[in-house]
Design an enzyme around this catalytic site. Structure first.
Site, PDB file in Angstrom:
ATOM      1  N   ARG A  84       0.849  -1.188   0.000  1.00  0.00           N
ATOM      2  CA  ARG A  84       0.000   0.000   0.000  1.00  0.00           C
ATOM      3  C   ARG A  84       0.886   1.239   0.000  1.00  0.00           C
ATOM      4  O   ARG A  84       1.709   1.425   0.895  1.00  0.00           O
ATOM      5  CB  ARG A  84      -0.919  -0.005   1.233  1.00  0.00           C
ATOM      6  N   HIS A 128      -2.705  11.130   0.667  1.00  0.00           N
ATOM      7  CA  HIS A 128      -2.166  10.900   2.001  1.00  0.00           C
ATOM      8  C   HIS A 128      -1.491  12.196   2.472  1.00  0.00           C
ATOM      9  O   HIS A 128      -0.286  12.266   2.648  1.00  0.00           O
ATOM     10  CB  HIS A 128      -1.176   9.729   1.985  1.00  0.00           C
ATOM     11  N   GLU A 173      -7.061   8.844   6.336  1.00  0.00           N
ATOM     12  CA  GLU A 173      -7.231   9.515   7.626  1.00  0.00           C
ATOM     13  C   GLU A 173      -7.657  10.979   7.507  1.00  0.00           C
ATOM     14  O   GLU A 173      -6.938  11.902   7.903  1.00  0.00           O
ATOM     15  CB  GLU A 173      -5.952   9.412   8.449  1.00  0.00           C
ATOM     16  N   ASN A 298      -7.153   2.134  10.054  1.00  0.00           N
ATOM     17  CA  ASN A 298      -5.839   2.343  10.647  1.00  0.00           C
ATOM     18  C   ASN A 298      -6.015   2.380  12.162  1.00  0.00           C
ATOM     19  O   ASN A 298      -6.816   3.163  12.675  1.00  0.00           O
ATOM     20  CB  ASN A 298      -5.220   3.655  10.171  1.00  0.00           C
ATOM     21  N   TYR A 300      -3.894   2.292  16.009  1.00  0.00           N
ATOM     22  CA  TYR A 300      -2.656   2.310  16.782  1.00  0.00           C
ATOM     23  C   TYR A 300      -2.890   2.197  18.284  1.00  0.00           C
ATOM     24  O   TYR A 300      -2.110   1.574  18.994  1.00  0.00           O
ATOM     25  CB  TYR A 300      -1.873   3.598  16.487  1.00  0.00           C
ATOM     26  N   GLU A 358      -3.345   0.177   8.253  1.00  0.00           N
ATOM     27  CA  GLU A 358      -2.144   0.550   9.006  1.00  0.00           C
ATOM     28  C   GLU A 358      -2.252   0.003  10.416  1.00  0.00           C
ATOM     29  O   GLU A 358      -3.295   0.119  11.047  1.00  0.00           O
ATOM     30  CB  GLU A 358      -1.958   2.071   9.103  1.00  0.00           C
TER      31      GLU A 358
END
Length: 464
Positions: A84, A128, A173, A298, A300, A358
Protein backbone atom coordinates in the site's frame (compact mmCIF):
# COMPACT_ATOMS: atom_id res chain seq x y z
CA UNK A 1 -3.23 -8.66 26.58
CA UNK A 2 -4.45 -12.15 27.30
CA UNK A 3 -6.02 -13.89 24.36
CA UNK A 4 -6.22 -17.52 23.37
CA UNK A 5 -5.05 -17.77 19.74
CA UNK A 6 -6.91 -21.05 19.34
CA UNK A 7 -10.22 -19.66 20.59
CA UNK A 8 -13.07 -20.95 18.48
CA UNK A 9 -10.68 -23.29 16.67
CA UNK A 10 -8.95 -20.47 14.73
CA UNK A 11 -5.18 -20.89 14.61
CA UNK A 12 -4.49 -19.08 11.31
CA UNK A 13 -6.07 -16.50 9.05
CA UNK A 14 -8.60 -17.14 6.28
CA UNK A 15 -7.40 -18.50 2.99
CA UNK A 16 -6.34 -15.71 0.59
CA UNK A 17 -5.92 -13.26 3.48
CA UNK A 18 -3.93 -10.33 2.08
CA UNK A 19 -0.62 -9.60 3.82
CA UNK A 20 1.01 -6.26 3.14
CA UNK A 21 2.98 -3.28 4.34
CA UNK A 22 2.22 0.42 3.92
CA UNK A 23 3.99 3.72 3.29
CA UNK A 24 3.07 7.17 1.97
CA UNK A 25 4.63 9.32 -0.72
CA UNK A 26 6.04 12.29 1.19
CA UNK A 27 7.28 10.09 4.02
CA UNK A 28 9.55 7.92 1.88
CA UNK A 29 10.04 9.18 -1.66
CA UNK A 30 12.39 12.13 -1.31
CA UNK A 31 13.10 14.22 -4.43
CA UNK A 32 9.80 16.07 -3.91
CA UNK A 33 10.44 18.59 -6.71
CA UNK A 34 12.23 16.26 -9.13
CA UNK A 35 11.32 15.82 -12.78
CA UNK A 36 8.76 18.58 -12.97
CA UNK A 37 6.82 17.89 -9.76
CA UNK A 38 4.97 20.75 -8.13
CA UNK A 39 5.40 21.74 -4.49
CA UNK A 40 3.11 20.15 -1.88
CA UNK A 41 2.04 21.60 1.45
CA UNK A 42 4.29 19.29 3.46
CA UNK A 43 7.33 20.50 1.55
CA UNK A 44 6.40 24.09 2.37
CA UNK A 45 5.45 23.24 5.96
CA UNK A 46 8.65 21.29 6.71
CA UNK A 47 10.76 24.10 5.28
CA UNK A 48 9.08 26.59 7.62
CA UNK A 49 11.29 27.03 10.73
CA UNK A 50 9.84 25.54 13.90
CA UNK A 51 7.24 23.35 12.24
CA UNK A 52 9.04 19.98 12.26
CA UNK A 53 11.22 18.52 14.98
CA UNK A 54 14.91 19.05 14.33
CA UNK A 55 14.16 21.02 11.18
CA UNK A 56 13.72 17.72 9.32
CA UNK A 57 12.20 17.63 5.84
CA UNK A 58 11.19 15.02 3.29
CA UNK A 59 13.79 16.23 0.79
CA UNK A 60 15.63 12.89 0.96
CA UNK A 61 13.41 10.77 3.24
CA UNK A 62 14.14 7.13 2.27
CA UNK A 63 15.20 8.09 -1.28
CA UNK A 64 12.50 5.72 -2.53
CA UNK A 65 12.04 7.81 -5.68
CA UNK A 66 15.44 6.57 -6.82
CA UNK A 67 15.58 3.29 -4.88
CA UNK A 68 12.10 1.90 -5.48
CA UNK A 69 13.36 -1.20 -7.32
CA UNK A 70 15.56 -2.09 -4.34
CA UNK A 71 12.63 -1.55 -1.98
CA UNK A 72 10.42 -3.85 -4.04
CA UNK A 73 13.08 -6.54 -3.65
CA UNK A 74 12.90 -6.07 0.12
CA UNK A 75 9.12 -6.49 -0.09
CA UNK A 76 9.61 -9.74 -2.00
CA UNK A 77 12.02 -10.99 0.68
CA UNK A 78 9.34 -10.31 3.28
CA UNK A 79 6.87 -12.32 1.22
CA UNK A 80 4.34 -9.48 0.92
CA UNK A 81 1.18 -10.13 -1.05
CA UNK A 82 0.47 -6.43 -1.38
CA UNK A 83 2.07 -3.02 -0.99
CA UNK A 84 0.00 0.00 0.00
CA UNK A 85 1.49 3.31 -1.11
CA UNK A 86 0.19 6.76 -1.96
CA UNK A 87 0.55 8.94 -5.02
CA UNK A 88 1.95 12.46 -4.73
CA UNK A 89 -0.78 14.61 -6.28
CA UNK A 90 1.69 17.41 -7.14
CA UNK A 91 4.08 14.96 -8.78
CA UNK A 92 1.32 14.02 -11.23
CA UNK A 93 -0.44 17.39 -11.55
CA UNK A 94 2.10 20.11 -10.65
CA UNK A 95 -0.59 22.79 -10.47
CA UNK A 96 -3.05 20.41 -8.83
CA UNK A 97 -5.25 20.30 -11.92
CA UNK A 98 -4.88 20.63 -15.65
CA UNK A 99 -1.45 19.79 -17.04
CA UNK A 100 -0.27 16.22 -16.40
CA UNK A 101 3.42 15.66 -15.65
CA UNK A 102 4.33 12.61 -17.74
CA UNK A 103 7.46 11.95 -15.69
CA UNK A 104 5.42 11.77 -12.51
CA UNK A 105 3.01 9.27 -14.02
CA UNK A 106 5.96 7.31 -15.38
CA UNK A 107 7.51 6.94 -11.92
CA UNK A 108 4.37 5.33 -10.50
CA UNK A 109 3.86 3.23 -13.62
CA UNK A 110 7.36 1.79 -13.25
CA UNK A 111 6.75 1.13 -9.55
CA UNK A 112 3.49 -0.69 -10.31
CA UNK A 113 5.15 -2.78 -13.00
CA UNK A 114 8.03 -3.67 -10.68
CA UNK A 115 5.57 -4.79 -8.00
CA UNK A 116 3.63 -6.95 -10.42
CA UNK A 117 6.85 -8.51 -11.69
CA UNK A 118 7.54 -9.68 -8.12
CA UNK A 119 3.97 -10.90 -7.60
CA UNK A 120 3.02 -8.05 -5.24
CA UNK A 121 -0.43 -6.46 -5.59
CA UNK A 122 -0.42 -2.63 -5.68
CA UNK A 123 -2.84 -0.94 -3.29
CA UNK A 124 -2.91 2.77 -4.14
CA UNK A 125 -4.05 5.67 -1.95
CA UNK A 126 -4.87 8.83 -3.88
CA UNK A 127 -4.40 11.31 -1.03
CA UNK A 128 -2.17 10.90 2.00
CA UNK A 129 -2.02 14.52 3.23
CA UNK A 130 0.32 16.11 0.62
CA UNK A 131 -2.00 18.59 -1.11
CA UNK A 132 -0.43 20.59 -3.97
CA UNK A 133 0.57 24.08 -2.84
CA UNK A 134 -1.10 25.52 -5.93
CA UNK A 135 -4.46 24.26 -4.63
CA UNK A 136 -3.78 25.23 -1.04
CA UNK A 137 -3.19 28.77 -2.27
CA UNK A 138 -6.72 28.63 -3.71
CA UNK A 139 -8.21 27.63 -0.36
CA UNK A 140 -7.32 23.95 -0.27
CA UNK A 141 -9.93 21.87 1.51
CA UNK A 142 -11.90 25.03 2.32
CA UNK A 143 -12.74 25.60 -1.34
CA UNK A 144 -15.90 23.74 -2.40
CA UNK A 145 -14.44 23.24 -5.88
CA UNK A 146 -11.83 20.87 -4.45
CA UNK A 147 -14.21 17.90 -4.69
CA UNK A 148 -14.16 18.30 -8.47
CA UNK A 149 -10.40 18.97 -8.54
CA UNK A 150 -9.85 15.75 -6.63
CA UNK A 151 -12.13 13.75 -8.91
CA UNK A 152 -10.26 15.07 -11.96
CA UNK A 153 -6.92 14.11 -10.40
CA UNK A 154 -8.34 10.69 -9.49
CA UNK A 155 -9.47 10.13 -13.07
CA UNK A 156 -5.97 10.85 -14.39
CA UNK A 157 -4.64 8.19 -11.99
CA UNK A 158 -7.39 5.66 -12.79
CA UNK A 159 -6.75 5.98 -16.51
CA UNK A 160 -2.97 5.78 -16.19
CA UNK A 161 -2.72 2.93 -13.66
CA UNK A 162 -6.15 1.35 -13.32
CA UNK A 163 -5.42 -1.48 -15.73
CA UNK A 164 -2.81 -2.75 -13.26
CA UNK A 165 -4.01 -1.53 -9.83
CA UNK A 166 -6.79 -3.70 -8.37
CA UNK A 167 -7.32 -1.78 -5.12
CA UNK A 168 -7.71 1.98 -4.60
CA UNK A 169 -8.33 4.16 -1.55
CA UNK A 170 -9.52 7.74 -1.92
CA UNK A 171 -8.36 9.41 1.31
CA UNK A 172 -6.09 8.42 4.16
CA UNK A 173 -7.23 9.51 7.63
CA UNK A 174 -9.28 12.64 6.87
CA UNK A 175 -9.58 13.19 10.63
CA UNK A 176 -5.83 13.85 10.85
CA UNK A 177 -5.95 16.22 7.87
CA UNK A 178 -8.57 18.33 9.61
CA UNK A 179 -7.62 18.00 13.28
CA UNK A 180 -3.90 18.54 12.73
CA UNK A 181 -4.00 20.76 9.68
CA UNK A 182 -7.02 23.02 10.17
CA UNK A 183 -7.94 22.92 13.86
CA UNK A 184 -4.70 22.68 15.86
CA UNK A 185 -2.12 23.67 13.25
CA UNK A 186 0.43 20.99 14.10
CA UNK A 187 0.35 19.54 10.58
CA UNK A 188 0.32 21.12 7.15
CA UNK A 189 -1.13 23.52 6.15
CA UNK A 190 -0.81 24.72 9.74
CA UNK A 191 -4.14 26.46 10.30
CA UNK A 192 -5.69 26.86 13.73
CA UNK A 193 -9.33 27.79 13.21
CA UNK A 194 -12.42 26.19 14.74
CA UNK A 195 -14.64 27.56 11.98
CA UNK A 196 -12.54 26.04 9.20
CA UNK A 197 -12.49 22.50 10.60
CA UNK A 198 -16.06 21.35 9.81
CA UNK A 199 -15.85 22.91 6.33
CA UNK A 200 -12.57 21.15 5.50
CA UNK A 201 -13.96 17.88 6.85
CA UNK A 202 -17.07 18.13 4.70
CA UNK A 203 -15.17 18.92 1.52
CA UNK A 204 -12.82 16.01 2.13
CA UNK A 205 -15.81 13.70 2.28
CA UNK A 206 -17.35 15.29 -0.81
CA UNK A 207 -14.05 14.69 -2.61
CA UNK A 208 -14.12 11.06 -1.53
CA UNK A 209 -17.62 10.63 -2.92
CA UNK A 210 -16.78 12.39 -6.17
CA UNK A 211 -13.72 10.19 -6.73
CA UNK A 212 -15.69 6.99 -6.07
CA UNK A 213 -18.37 8.19 -8.46
CA UNK A 214 -15.72 8.86 -11.12
CA UNK A 215 -14.17 5.43 -10.59
CA UNK A 216 -17.46 3.66 -11.27
CA UNK A 217 -17.38 4.98 -14.80
CA UNK A 218 -13.80 3.84 -15.40
CA UNK A 219 -12.57 1.21 -12.94
CA UNK A 220 -13.72 -2.35 -12.65
CA UNK A 221 -12.18 -3.49 -9.35
CA UNK A 222 -12.15 -2.17 -5.76
CA UNK A 223 -12.24 1.31 -4.28
CA UNK A 224 -12.67 2.34 -0.65
CA UNK A 225 -11.85 4.81 2.10
CA UNK A 226 -9.22 4.68 4.87
CA UNK A 227 -9.97 6.09 8.34
CA UNK A 228 -8.13 5.97 11.64
CA UNK A 229 -10.14 4.66 14.58
CA UNK A 230 -9.40 5.05 18.27
CA UNK A 231 -11.83 3.55 20.78
CA UNK A 232 -12.60 5.89 23.68
CA UNK A 233 -12.95 4.91 27.33
CA UNK A 234 -14.08 7.18 30.16
CA UNK A 235 -11.65 8.04 32.94
CA UNK A 236 -14.48 7.61 35.47
CA UNK A 237 -18.15 6.82 35.68
CA UNK A 238 -19.05 10.47 36.29
CA UNK A 239 -21.70 11.92 34.00
CA UNK A 240 -19.24 14.59 32.82
CA UNK A 241 -16.53 12.10 31.85
CA UNK A 242 -19.01 9.80 30.13
CA UNK A 243 -20.42 12.70 28.11
CA UNK A 244 -16.90 13.85 27.21
CA UNK A 245 -16.06 10.34 26.02
CA UNK A 246 -19.13 10.27 23.80
CA UNK A 247 -18.16 13.62 22.25
CA UNK A 248 -14.63 12.36 21.61
CA UNK A 249 -15.99 9.24 19.92
CA UNK A 250 -18.34 11.24 17.71
CA UNK A 251 -15.61 13.71 16.79
CA UNK A 252 -12.97 11.15 15.84
CA UNK A 253 -14.66 7.87 14.97
CA UNK A 254 -18.12 8.78 13.69
CA UNK A 255 -17.50 12.10 11.93
CA UNK A 256 -15.77 10.49 8.93
CA UNK A 257 -17.77 7.26 8.75
CA UNK A 258 -21.40 8.23 9.28
CA UNK A 259 -21.53 10.44 6.13
CA UNK A 260 -20.14 7.84 3.67
CA UNK A 261 -21.77 4.84 5.36
CA UNK A 262 -25.08 6.27 6.65
CA UNK A 263 -25.52 9.38 4.51
CA UNK A 264 -25.66 11.86 7.37
CA UNK A 265 -23.55 13.66 9.93
CA UNK A 266 -23.48 11.96 13.34
CA UNK A 267 -25.58 13.24 16.18
CA UNK A 268 -23.68 15.58 18.46
CA UNK A 269 -21.71 17.62 15.93
CA UNK A 270 -23.45 20.89 16.77
CA UNK A 271 -22.83 20.27 20.46
CA UNK A 272 -19.14 19.82 19.70
CA UNK A 273 -18.64 22.74 17.30
CA UNK A 274 -21.23 25.16 18.60
CA UNK A 275 -21.81 28.09 16.26
CA UNK A 276 -18.94 26.89 14.06
CA UNK A 277 -21.04 23.94 12.90
CA UNK A 278 -22.55 24.10 9.42
CA UNK A 279 -25.70 22.26 8.34
CA UNK A 280 -24.78 21.00 4.88
CA UNK A 281 -27.37 20.24 2.17
CA UNK A 282 -28.82 16.78 1.67
CA UNK A 283 -27.47 16.53 -1.88
CA UNK A 284 -23.93 16.71 -0.49
CA UNK A 285 -24.56 13.60 1.58
CA UNK A 286 -26.01 11.86 -1.45
CA UNK A 287 -22.68 12.47 -3.18
CA UNK A 288 -20.67 11.37 -0.16
CA UNK A 289 -22.66 8.16 0.31
CA UNK A 290 -21.30 6.33 -2.72
CA UNK A 291 -21.19 2.53 -2.36
CA UNK A 292 -17.63 1.45 -1.60
CA UNK A 293 -16.05 -1.98 -1.91
CA UNK A 294 -14.09 -1.95 1.33
CA UNK A 295 -13.20 0.15 4.33
CA UNK A 296 -9.60 0.54 5.48
CA UNK A 297 -9.01 0.80 9.23
CA UNK A 298 -5.84 2.34 10.65
CA UNK A 299 -5.42 1.46 14.31
CA UNK A 300 -2.66 2.31 16.78
CA UNK A 301 -4.14 2.89 20.24
CA UNK A 302 -7.17 3.75 22.36
CA UNK A 303 -7.75 6.88 24.48
CA UNK A 304 -9.04 7.38 27.99
CA UNK A 305 -11.02 10.62 28.22
CA UNK A 306 -12.04 13.06 30.92
CA UNK A 307 -14.13 16.21 30.84
CA UNK A 308 -12.04 19.35 30.26
CA UNK A 309 -13.65 22.67 29.34
CA UNK A 310 -10.28 24.05 28.20
CA UNK A 311 -9.83 21.48 25.41
CA UNK A 312 -11.73 22.61 22.35
CA UNK A 313 -13.89 21.71 20.60
CA UNK A 314 -14.67 18.41 22.36
CA UNK A 315 -14.29 19.64 25.95
CA UNK A 316 -12.55 16.30 26.48
CA UNK A 317 -8.91 15.60 27.27
CA UNK A 318 -6.84 12.43 27.15
CA UNK A 319 -5.62 10.81 30.36
CA UNK A 320 -2.30 9.00 30.18
CA UNK A 321 -2.43 5.45 31.46
CA UNK A 322 0.06 4.11 33.95
CA UNK A 323 2.61 1.41 33.19
CA UNK A 324 5.40 0.80 30.70
CA UNK A 325 3.28 -0.10 27.66
CA UNK A 326 3.65 3.06 25.61
CA UNK A 327 5.22 3.94 22.27
CA UNK A 328 7.63 6.75 21.40
CA UNK A 329 4.53 8.76 20.51
CA UNK A 330 3.14 8.36 24.03
CA UNK A 331 0.35 6.14 22.73
CA UNK A 332 -0.72 3.25 24.94
CA UNK A 333 -0.20 -0.25 23.56
CA UNK A 334 -3.68 -1.73 23.83
CA UNK A 335 -4.32 -4.54 21.38
CA UNK A 336 -7.74 -5.47 22.76
CA UNK A 337 -9.09 -2.18 21.43
CA UNK A 338 -8.27 -3.22 17.87
CA UNK A 339 -10.76 -6.05 18.28
CA UNK A 340 -13.25 -3.57 19.70
CA UNK A 341 -12.77 -1.16 16.80
CA UNK A 342 -13.29 -3.84 14.18
CA UNK A 343 -16.38 -5.21 15.92
CA UNK A 344 -17.79 -1.69 16.35
CA UNK A 345 -17.55 -1.06 12.60
CA UNK A 346 -19.49 -4.26 11.90
CA UNK A 347 -22.13 -3.42 14.49
CA UNK A 348 -22.64 0.18 13.36
CA UNK A 349 -22.16 -0.06 9.59
CA UNK A 350 -22.82 -3.67 8.69
CA UNK A 351 -20.79 -6.35 6.95
CA UNK A 352 -18.55 -4.30 4.71
CA UNK A 353 -15.20 -5.96 3.89
CA UNK A 354 -12.45 -4.51 6.09
CA UNK A 355 -8.71 -4.23 5.69
CA UNK A 356 -6.38 -3.13 8.46
CA UNK A 357 -4.55 -0.63 6.29
CA UNK A 358 -2.14 0.55 9.01
CA UNK A 359 -1.03 -0.96 12.29
CA UNK A 360 2.39 -0.81 13.88
CA UNK A 361 4.48 0.31 16.81
CA UNK A 362 6.97 3.16 17.26
CA UNK A 363 9.70 2.16 19.70
CA UNK A 364 13.30 3.11 20.45
CA UNK A 365 15.19 0.53 18.44
CA UNK A 366 18.29 -0.95 20.06
CA UNK A 367 21.68 -0.58 18.43
CA UNK A 368 22.62 -3.37 16.04
CA UNK A 369 24.29 -6.40 17.57
CA UNK A 370 27.77 -7.52 16.51
CA UNK A 371 26.28 -9.49 13.62
CA UNK A 372 24.17 -6.52 12.48
CA UNK A 373 20.81 -7.63 13.92
CA UNK A 374 18.33 -5.11 15.26
CA UNK A 375 16.39 -6.95 17.94
CA UNK A 376 13.27 -4.80 18.29
CA UNK A 377 11.50 -7.07 20.76
CA UNK A 378 8.81 -4.51 21.64
CA UNK A 379 7.73 -4.24 18.02
CA UNK A 380 7.68 -8.03 17.64
CA UNK A 381 5.39 -8.22 20.66
CA UNK A 382 3.22 -5.39 19.32
CA UNK A 383 2.67 -7.17 16.03
CA UNK A 384 1.94 -10.50 17.65
CA UNK A 385 -0.63 -9.08 20.06
CA UNK A 386 -2.38 -6.99 17.40
CA UNK A 387 -2.48 -9.84 14.92
CA UNK A 388 -4.06 -12.00 17.60
CA UNK A 389 -6.56 -9.19 18.19
CA UNK A 390 -7.33 -9.20 14.47
CA UNK A 391 -7.81 -12.96 14.55
CA UNK A 392 -10.19 -12.56 17.47
CA UNK A 393 -12.30 -10.08 15.48
CA UNK A 394 -12.44 -12.54 12.59
CA UNK A 395 -13.51 -15.26 15.03
CA UNK A 396 -16.36 -12.95 16.10
CA UNK A 397 -17.59 -12.70 12.54
CA UNK A 398 -15.92 -9.50 11.29
CA UNK A 399 -15.03 -9.70 7.59
CA UNK A 400 -11.34 -8.71 7.80
CA UNK A 401 -9.61 -9.55 4.53
CA UNK A 402 -6.11 -8.19 4.93
CA UNK A 403 -3.48 -6.55 7.12
CA UNK A 404 -0.89 -3.90 6.22
CA UNK A 405 1.96 -3.30 8.64
CA UNK A 406 2.98 0.31 9.23
CA UNK A 407 5.53 0.79 8.04
CA UNK A 408 7.81 -0.89 5.56
CA UNK A 409 10.59 1.63 6.28
CA UNK A 410 11.71 3.97 9.03
CA UNK A 411 10.66 7.27 7.49
CA UNK A 412 9.74 10.93 7.85
CA UNK A 413 7.07 10.88 10.54
CA UNK A 414 5.49 14.23 9.77
CA UNK A 415 5.95 16.86 12.51
CA UNK A 416 8.13 14.40 14.47
CA UNK A 417 10.64 14.24 11.62
CA UNK A 418 12.96 11.24 11.85
CA UNK A 419 12.78 10.96 15.65
CA UNK A 420 10.02 8.32 15.49
CA UNK A 421 10.65 4.86 14.03
CA UNK A 422 7.87 2.51 12.89
CA UNK A 423 9.74 0.58 10.23
CA UNK A 424 10.15 -3.13 9.64
CA UNK A 425 13.32 -2.08 7.85
CA UNK A 426 15.86 0.22 9.44
CA UNK A 427 17.08 2.96 7.10
CA UNK A 428 20.55 4.35 7.81
CA UNK A 429 20.19 8.15 7.46
CA UNK A 430 23.75 8.54 6.23
CA UNK A 431 23.98 5.68 3.72
CA UNK A 432 20.29 4.87 3.09
CA UNK A 433 21.18 1.19 3.62
CA UNK A 434 18.19 -0.96 4.55
CA UNK A 435 18.40 -3.59 7.31
CA UNK A 436 15.69 -6.06 8.30
CA UNK A 437 14.77 -5.81 11.96
CA UNK A 438 13.70 -8.79 14.05
CA UNK A 439 10.11 -7.58 13.57
CA UNK A 440 10.54 -7.95 9.81
CA UNK A 441 11.78 -11.50 10.27
CA UNK A 442 8.81 -12.23 12.51
CA UNK A 443 6.32 -10.68 10.10
CA UNK A 444 7.84 -12.69 7.26
CA UNK A 445 7.17 -15.86 9.26
CA UNK A 446 3.61 -14.71 10.00
CA UNK A 447 3.04 -14.31 6.26
CA UNK A 448 4.69 -17.62 5.40
CA UNK A 449 2.48 -19.50 7.86
CA UNK A 450 -0.65 -17.38 7.27
CA UNK A 451 -0.56 -16.50 10.96
CA UNK A 452 -0.13 -19.99 12.38
CA UNK A 453 3.17 -18.92 13.99
CA UNK A 454 1.14 -16.69 16.36
CA UNK A 455 0.14 -19.79 18.30
CA UNK A 456 3.75 -20.79 18.91
CA UNK A 457 4.52 -18.49 21.82
CA UNK A 458 5.56 -14.90 22.43
CA UNK A 459 7.68 -14.47 19.34
CA UNK A 460 10.65 -13.67 21.55
CA UNK A 461 12.89 -15.93 19.49
CA UNK A 462 12.70 -13.24 16.80
CA UNK A 463 13.25 -10.28 19.05
CA UNK A 464 15.68 -11.13 21.82
Amino acid sequence: MTMNPTAGGATSFPEKFLWGAATSAYQIEGSPLADGAGMNIWHRFSHTPGRVKGGDTGDLACDHYRRFAEDVEWMARLGLDSYRFSLAWARILPEGLGRVNAKGIDFYSRLVDQLLTRGIEPCVTLFHWDLPVALDDRGGWLNPDIAHWFADYAEVCFRALGDRVPMWATLNEPWVVVDGGYLYGVNAPGHRNLYEAPIAAHHLMRAHGAAVQRYRGIGKQKIGLVVNLEPKDAASESAEDLAATTRADVYMNQQYLDPPMLGRAPDGMREIYGDAWVEFPAEDFALIRQPIDFLGINYYTRSIMKHDDATWPMRAAKVRTEGPGHMQTGWEVHAESLTRALCWVKERYGDIPLYITENGGAFDDPSPTADGRIDDAQRVSYYREHLLATLEAIRRGVDVRGYFAWSLLDNFEWASGYAITFGLLHVDPATQARTMKASAEYYREVIRTNGAVLADGSGAVFGS
